[in-house]
Write a protein that holds these residues in place. Structure first.
Motif, PDB file in Angstrom:
ATOM      1  N   LEU A 179      16.933   9.942 -21.467  1.00 61.51           N
ATOM      2  CA  LEU A 179      17.036  10.306 -22.877  1.00 61.51           C
ATOM      3  C   LEU A 179      16.956   8.999 -23.669  1.00 61.51           C
TER       4      LEU A 179
ATOM      5  N   ARG B 108      13.762  13.320 -24.872  1.00 63.58           N
ATOM      6  CA  ARG B 108      13.948  13.473 -23.420  1.00 63.58           C
ATOM      7  C   ARG B 108      12.604  13.244 -22.750  1.00 63.58           C
TER       8      ARG B 108
ATOM      9  N   ARG C 112      10.879  15.661 -29.304  1.00 65.72           N
ATOM     10  CA  ARG C 112      12.172  15.884 -28.663  1.00 65.72           C
ATOM     11  C   ARG C 112      12.042  15.856 -27.146  1.00 65.72           C
ATOM     12  N   TYR C 113      10.921  16.343 -26.641  1.00 74.31           N
ATOM     13  CA  TYR C 113      10.702  16.391 -25.197  1.00 74.31           C
ATOM     14  C   TYR C 113       9.293  15.924 -24.865  1.00 74.31           C
TER      15      TYR C 113
ATOM     16  N   LEU D 226      17.374   7.181 -27.130  1.00 76.06           N
ATOM     17  CA  LEU D 226      18.074   7.378 -28.396  1.00 76.06           C
ATOM     18  C   LEU D 226      17.740   6.264 -29.372  1.00 76.06           C
TER      19      LEU D 226
ATOM     20  N   GLN E 206      19.369   6.245 -22.079  1.00 77.23           N
ATOM     21  CA  GLN E 206      20.554   6.864 -21.495  1.00 77.23           C
ATOM     22  C   GLN E 206      20.183   7.621 -20.227  1.00 77.23           C
TER      23      GLN E 206
ATOM     24  N   PRO F 189      22.080   9.221 -16.378  1.00 75.32           N
ATOM     25  CA  PRO F 189      23.374   9.526 -15.747  1.00 75.32           C
ATOM     26  C   PRO F 189      23.920   8.345 -14.941  1.00 75.32           C
ATOM     27  N   GLY F 190      23.039   7.583 -14.318  1.00 75.48           N
ATOM     28  CA  GLY F 190      23.508   6.507 -13.454  1.00 75.48           C
ATOM     29  C   GLY F 190      23.888   5.227 -14.185  1.00 75.48           C
ATOM     30  N   GLN F 191      23.178   4.920 -15.252  1.00 76.08           N
ATOM     31  CA  GLN F 191      23.375   3.641 -15.954  1.00 76.08           C
ATOM     32  C   GLN F 191      24.056   3.775 -17.309  1.00 76.08           C
ATOM     33  N   GLY F 192      24.244   4.981 -17.778  1.00 78.94           N
ATOM     34  CA  GLY F 192      24.870   5.150 -19.085  1.00 78.94           C
ATOM     35  C   GLY F 192      23.925   4.761 -20.211  1.00 78.94           C
ATOM     36  N   LEU F 193      24.514   4.273 -21.299  1.00 78.59           N
ATOM     37  CA  LEU F 193      23.744   3.872 -22.483  1.00 78.59           C
ATOM     38  C   LEU F 193      23.378   2.397 -22.372  1.00 78.59           C
TER      39      LEU F 193
ATOM     40  N   PHE G 233      22.872   8.059 -35.010  1.00 75.76           N
ATOM     41  CA  PHE G 233      21.929   8.353 -33.931  1.00 75.76           C
ATOM     42  C   PHE G 233      21.069   9.567 -34.221  1.00 75.76           C
ATOM     43  N   GLY G 234      19.842   9.497 -33.719  1.00 72.09           N
ATOM     44  CA  GLY G 234      18.996  10.669 -33.704  1.00 72.09           C
ATOM     45  C   GLY G 234      19.352  11.544 -32.507  1.00 72.09           C
ATOM     46  N   GLN G 235      18.674  12.670 -32.380  1.00 71.80           N
ATOM     47  CA  GLN G 235      18.963  13.597 -31.287  1.00 71.80           C
ATOM     48  C   GLN G 235      18.345  13.159 -29.967  1.00 71.80           C
TER      49      GLN G 235
ATOM     50  N   TYR H 233      18.020   2.871 -27.424  1.00 67.78           N
ATOM     51  CA  TYR H 233      18.842   2.907 -26.225  1.00 67.78           C
ATOM     52  C   TYR H 233      18.215   3.841 -25.202  1.00 67.78           C
TER      53      TYR H 233
END
Lengths: 113, 115
Positions: free
Chosen positions: A88, A109, A9-10, A90, A37, A39-43, A104-106, A35
């Protein structure tokens, strides 16, 4: 029915290292997509594997690679990590057929320091 | 080529108010359309999908979306917002390329619900 499982997970890695992420899809699903993910580029789509073959690929450098095993489990590898790879990640599984949604999985990170 | 535009990176509503999240798509063929929700540090969960059987699609948690071909839109609505609806919402389009139906996602809209 078990969902999509991603491990770990991390993760915290150092610049220049490599990392392997794992994804176990829903039983019976043959398509696994990855994927990134941020903040700046999205998915952003990395690649899709279907029956052990890469069927589709996004616009990422060759440092990002993946594979799929005969049981449909998939791994994603990132070599020579850069700070900008912190995100992140995914994994999504589906039957790969027309008009089917992705599950999707969780996510994993990844932090690169 | 397929693409999705979500108008507004943030939408703020009061609890009990109407929720409207906008999505416009571009596709060269009749598309498959989806709405997903993401809670912090979680994966995406399907809210609803358009299958061409009906233009008004009902999903989970009281959400629904209407497909309007003339406007190339697939806006998401909910009559009355709850605090638990606060999350990131993603619209996605899938048209199928070479046998692959990988969805393309919008940039997402963060829904903020005020008490």
């Amino acid at each position: 029915k078990a969902g999509v499982t991603q491990t770990p997970r991390y993760l915290i890695k150092t610049r220049g290292q490599q990392v392997t992420l794992s994804c176990s899809p829903i039983s019976g699903h043959r398509s696994v997509s990855w994927y990134q993910q941020t903040p700046g580029q999205g998915l952003q789509f990395l690649f899709e594997y279907f029956s052990e073959t890469q069927r589709n690929k996004g616009n990422f450098p060759g440092r990002f690679s993946g594979r799929q095993f005969s049981n449909s489990r998939s791994e994603m590898n990132v070599s020579t990590l850069e700070l900008g790879d912190s995100a992140l990640y995914l994994c999504a599984s589906s039957t790969g057929q027309e008009n089917t949604e992705a599950f999707f999985g969780q996510g994993t990170r990844l932090t690169v320091v | 080529a397929q693409s999705v535009t979500q108008l507004g990176s943030h939408v703020s509503v009061s609890e009990g108010a109407l929720v409207l999240l906008r999505c416009n798509y571009s596709s060269s063929v009749p598309p498959y359309l989806f709405w997903y929700v993401q809670y912090p540090n979680q994966g995406l969960q399907l809210l609803l999908k358009y299958t061409s059987a009906a233009t008004l699609v009902k999903g989970i948690n009281g959400f629904e979306a209407e497909f309007k071909k003339s406007e190339t839109s697939f806006h998401l609505t909910k009559p009355s917002a709850h605090m638990s609806d606060a999350a990131e919402y993603f619209c996605a389009v899938s048209e199928g390329t070479g046998g692959s139906y990988i969805p393309t996602f919008g940039r997402g809209t963060s829904l903020i619900v005020h008490p």
